[in-house]
Design a protein around this motif. Structure first.
Motif, short mmCIF file in Angstrom:
data_model
loop_
_atom_site.label_atom_id
_atom_site.label_comp_id
_atom_site.label_asym_id
_atom_site.label_seq_id
_atom_site.Cartn_x
_atom_site.Cartn_y
_atom_site.Cartn_z
N LYS A 172 -35.20 -85.96 -20.29
CA LYS A 172 -34.76 -85.80 -21.60
C LYS A 172 -35.27 -86.78 -22.56
N ALA A 173 -36.12 -87.67 -22.06
CA ALA A 173 -36.41 -88.85 -22.65
C ALA A 173 -37.47 -88.35 -24.00
N SER A 174 -37.25 -89.04 -25.11
CA SER A 174 -38.15 -88.70 -26.19
C SER A 174 -38.32 -89.91 -27.03
N LEU A 175 -39.27 -90.04 -27.94
CA LEU A 175 -39.76 -91.18 -28.70
C LEU A 175 -38.77 -91.23 -29.75
N ASP A 176 -38.63 -92.56 -30.08
CA ASP A 176 -37.84 -93.06 -31.26
C ASP A 176 -38.20 -92.81 -32.48
N LYS A 177 -37.57 -92.71 -33.58
CA LYS A 177 -37.55 -92.21 -34.99
C LYS A 177 -39.11 -93.11 -35.45
N GLU A 178 -39.00 -94.30 -35.15
CA GLU A 178 -40.13 -95.04 -35.58
C GLU A 178 -41.38 -94.76 -35.22
N MET A 179 -41.30 -94.45 -33.83
CA MET A 179 -42.67 -93.96 -33.16
C MET A 179 -43.09 -92.71 -33.65
N VAL A 180 -42.32 -91.84 -33.75
CA VAL A 180 -42.62 -90.48 -34.28
C VAL A 180 -43.30 -90.62 -35.60
N GLN A 181 -42.86 -91.37 -36.68
CA GLN A 181 -43.30 -91.79 -37.82
C GLN A 181 -44.94 -92.33 -37.91
N ARG A 182 -44.86 -93.18 -37.13
CA ARG A 182 -46.23 -94.05 -36.92
C ARG A 182 -47.23 -92.95 -36.26
N ILE A 183 -46.75 -92.24 -35.47
CA ILE A 183 -47.87 -91.19 -34.74
C ILE A 183 -48.27 -90.07 -35.99
N ALA A 184 -47.34 -89.65 -36.71
CA ALA A 184 -47.42 -88.85 -37.55
C ALA A 184 -48.31 -89.18 -38.82
N ILE A 185 -48.34 -90.56 -39.20
CA ILE A 185 -49.34 -91.11 -40.15
C ILE A 185 -50.70 -91.60 -39.59
N MET A 186 -50.78 -91.32 -38.36
CA MET A 186 -52.18 -91.64 -37.70
C MET A 186 -52.87 -90.16 -37.32
N ASN A 187 -52.36 -89.30 -37.85
CA ASN A 187 -52.98 -88.04 -37.54
C ASN A 187 -53.43 -87.06 -38.68
N PRO A 188 -54.64 -87.02 -38.78
CA PRO A 188 -55.08 -86.28 -40.12
C PRO A 188 -54.76 -84.96 -40.51
N MET A 189 -54.58 -84.24 -38.95
CA MET A 189 -54.27 -82.70 -39.12
C MET A 189 -52.93 -82.64 -39.44
N ASN A 190 -52.00 -83.55 -39.79
CA ASN A 190 -50.65 -83.38 -40.44
C ASN A 190 -50.76 -83.34 -42.09
N TYR A 191 -51.99 -83.51 -42.59
CA TYR A 191 -52.21 -83.72 -44.04
C TYR A 191 -53.06 -82.50 -44.63
N ILE A 192 -53.94 -81.87 -43.74
CA ILE A 192 -54.88 -81.17 -44.43
C ILE A 192 -54.16 -79.62 -44.55
N GLY A 193 -54.57 -79.12 -45.62
CA GLY A 193 -53.63 -77.65 -45.88
C GLY A 193 -52.29 -78.02 -46.48
N THR A 194 -51.96 -79.45 -46.89
CA THR A 194 -50.59 -79.50 -47.38
C THR A 194 -50.79 -80.20 -48.71
N GLU A 195 -49.66 -80.32 -49.31
CA GLU A 195 -49.73 -81.06 -50.74
C GLU A 195 -49.19 -82.55 -50.66
N LYS A 196 -49.45 -83.20 -49.35
CA LYS A 196 -48.94 -84.52 -49.16
C LYS A 196 -50.00 -85.55 -49.34
N SER A 197 -51.07 -85.05 -49.98
CA SER A 197 -52.47 -85.96 -49.95
C SER A 197 -53.47 -85.31 -50.76
N THR A 198 -54.38 -86.21 -51.07
CA THR A 198 -55.41 -85.77 -51.77
C THR A 198 -56.61 -85.95 -50.66
#
Length: 511
Positions: free
Chosen positions: A422-448
């Motif tokens: 049942k272990a899972s990453l904390d909220k801060e780590m989830v956010q840090r991982i998200a902003i280090m992955n380009p796949m989360n931005y391509i095809g979205t309106e979150k960035s240029t």
């Protein structure tokens, strides 16, 4: 009339008085340069003005790394002049601001008349002493933030720095390729604003015109499953894993199909790319790589999985006749392709199986060949700390904390490390991982997202799965970006090669 050059001339004409009276720490000084020169491999000398040791944030935390160097060739290109930004990040470690080299793309960019910017950035091994204790300064996303701040500096000083900050090309290899992909994908995203404001970055945009990515080690939170899903066929025999390692490999591989399907990728004909047909899609790029190599005179063994067109009229009769090119000319024996032939523009397989030299590929056999060239990583390949071994990977270190303590960044490894399903990453780590992955931005309106991409990953590079660059390139193509992607034949983990092809591509983007 070039208003930018006129503005720069006015400021330069104001001389030292204006510079000394200027209290803006981020204002570029056009007069603070030394003269430099490079001798290129062809013997040509390229002279330039060198602006070095420039701080690109107001609140400097680590003076060793948070600087950039700018090099302006004495013979600028005509028309709009690109700014070529090269990061030397490797292994997610810190990188100082370096000088241009005649052996890589920085020297070639100066020769082409482009402005070159080489920023330093913090990384997993960067430290400062604070209140008598050692503080690690480069945990994610700090290295990326430094590079974004450098881009903001260029834009902020566009009227003073020669070159066009609307034509920034980023270039990097391995973890640097990942950084280049992130710079290309996350332009102007609000996700980074609070960090950049705290650093005292310039109030300017940070999107770029083009991203050049050699073997990008990215999509880190899915890279382990992608690695095992692809290379699981080598687990016994070539890879020679233990039973415990095979169990981890199988678990990771089982998670990958759902991720592939979640990406919603499509081929050029609009058909869906799923876990069921993905390997056929991948094979197309490898077949194209081999076909191109053969056209350029490379030797390819018929024992590594490829099948070829056979000339049955040859001296061996109806068996294995002499290997022939599609045009009927015999292929000269000029080596094994280790120099990696050039690749011109081309974003997807274009071979014709009915007439071209390469006709098929046994993917499992080819992957075994790759694994014999360089031993594969053991599972998990990236988030390895605490799963069968205690040694942290470079990625574990970069997701660590100010104390230098490495950390897991996937739920899979965290669960296995803690033996807690049942272990899972904390909220801060989830956010840090998200902003280090380009796949989360391509095809979205979150960035240029950058409109132009040049992505290369060697056809025998096993530092990450082929899925990582293929997914990146395909998602960008599906988003309507101009993408030049290839898996260059027999090329290992490396970058800044085939510079004629790279700079030819750059020129096409400027037309």
């Amino acid at each position: 009339m070039n208003h930018k050059l006129i503005a720069a001339a006015i400021v330069a004409g104001a001389g030292t008085l204006m510079c000394s009276a200027n209290t803006d720490a981020l204002r570029f000084n056009p007069e603070a340069f030394t003269q430099g020169a490079l001798t290129m491999p062809d013997g040509q000398e390229v002279t330039f003005k060198a602006y070095e040791g420039i701080y690109y944030v107001r609140n400097v935390e680590d003076s060793t790394y948070q600087t950039l160097n700018i090099y302006v060739p004495d013979k600028l290109a005509t028309g709009r002049v690109p700014v070529f930004l090269r990061t030397y990040v490797g292994g997610y470690a810190a990188s100082t601001a370096k000088s241009p080299s005649p052996a890589d793309a920085t020297g070639r960019a100066l020769k082409e008349g482009y402005v070159v910017c080489i920023p330093g950035s913090r990384g997993s091994n960067s430290t400062v002493t604070r209140d008598g204790r050692t503080v690690y300064t480069g945990m994610a996303p700090n290295g990326l933030l430094d590079l974004k701040a450098a881009i903001r500096y260029l834009r902020y000083n566009d009227a003073l720095i020669p070159g066009d900050s609307e034509l920034i090309f980023t270039d990097g290899t391995s973890a640097g390729g990942a950084m280049s992909s992130l710079l290309g994908a996350t332009g102007n995203s609000a996700d980074y604003d609070k960090y950049l404001k705290k650093m005292g970055a310039a109030d300017a945009r940070d999107d770029v015109f083009a991203a050049i990515c050699y073997c990008p080690i990215t999509d880190l939170n899915h890279a382990d499953m992608e690695y095992e899903w692809l290379y699981g066929c080598t687990n016994r025999g070539v890879r020679n894993l233990s039973d415990a390692q095979i169990a981890i490999s199988d678990e990771l591989a089982a998670e990958c199909p759902a991720y592939i399907n979640s990406l919603g990728l499509t081929a050029k004909d609009g058909s869906a790319i799923t876990a069921e047909n993905y390997k056929e899609y991948l094979k197309g790029f490898l077949l194209e790589s081999a076909h191109k190599a053969l056209q350029e005179g490379c030797e390819i063994s018929d024992t590594i999985g490829f099948t070829f067109y056979q000339d049955k009229s040859g001296p061996m009769g109806g068996g294995r006749g002499p290997m022939m090119r599609p045009d009927g000319n015999r292929r000269p024996p000029v080596g094994d392709g280790r120099q990696a032939p050039s690749f011109g523009p081309g974003n997807a397989p274009r071979f014709n199986k009915t007439s071209d030299f390469v006709t098929g590929l046994d993917l499992d056999k080819y992957l075994s060949y790759v694994a014999t060239m360089t031993p594969l990583k053991t599972p998990p390949a990236f988030d390895q700390m605490g799963v069968l071994i205690d040694t942290p990977s470079p990625e574990n270190n970069v997701f660590g904390n100010e104390k230098g303590e490495p950390a897991n960044f996937t739920d899979f490894s965290l669960r296995h490390r803690l033996d807690n399903p049942k272990a899972s990453l904390d909220k801060e780590m989830v956010q840090r991982i998200a902003i280090m992955n380009p796949m989360n931005y391509i095809g979205t309106e979150k960035s240029t997202v950058a409109p132009n991409w040049y992505i290369r990953h060697g056809a025998k590079d096993r530092d990450t799965s082929f899925l990582v660059p293929v997914n990146l390139a395909t998602k960008l193509m599906n988003s309507g970006k101009n993408v030049d992607f290839a898996l260059p034949w027999n090329r290992p983990h490396s970058g800044d090669y085939n510079l004629d092809d790279l700079f030819s591509w750059i020129k096409t983007t400027l037309q």
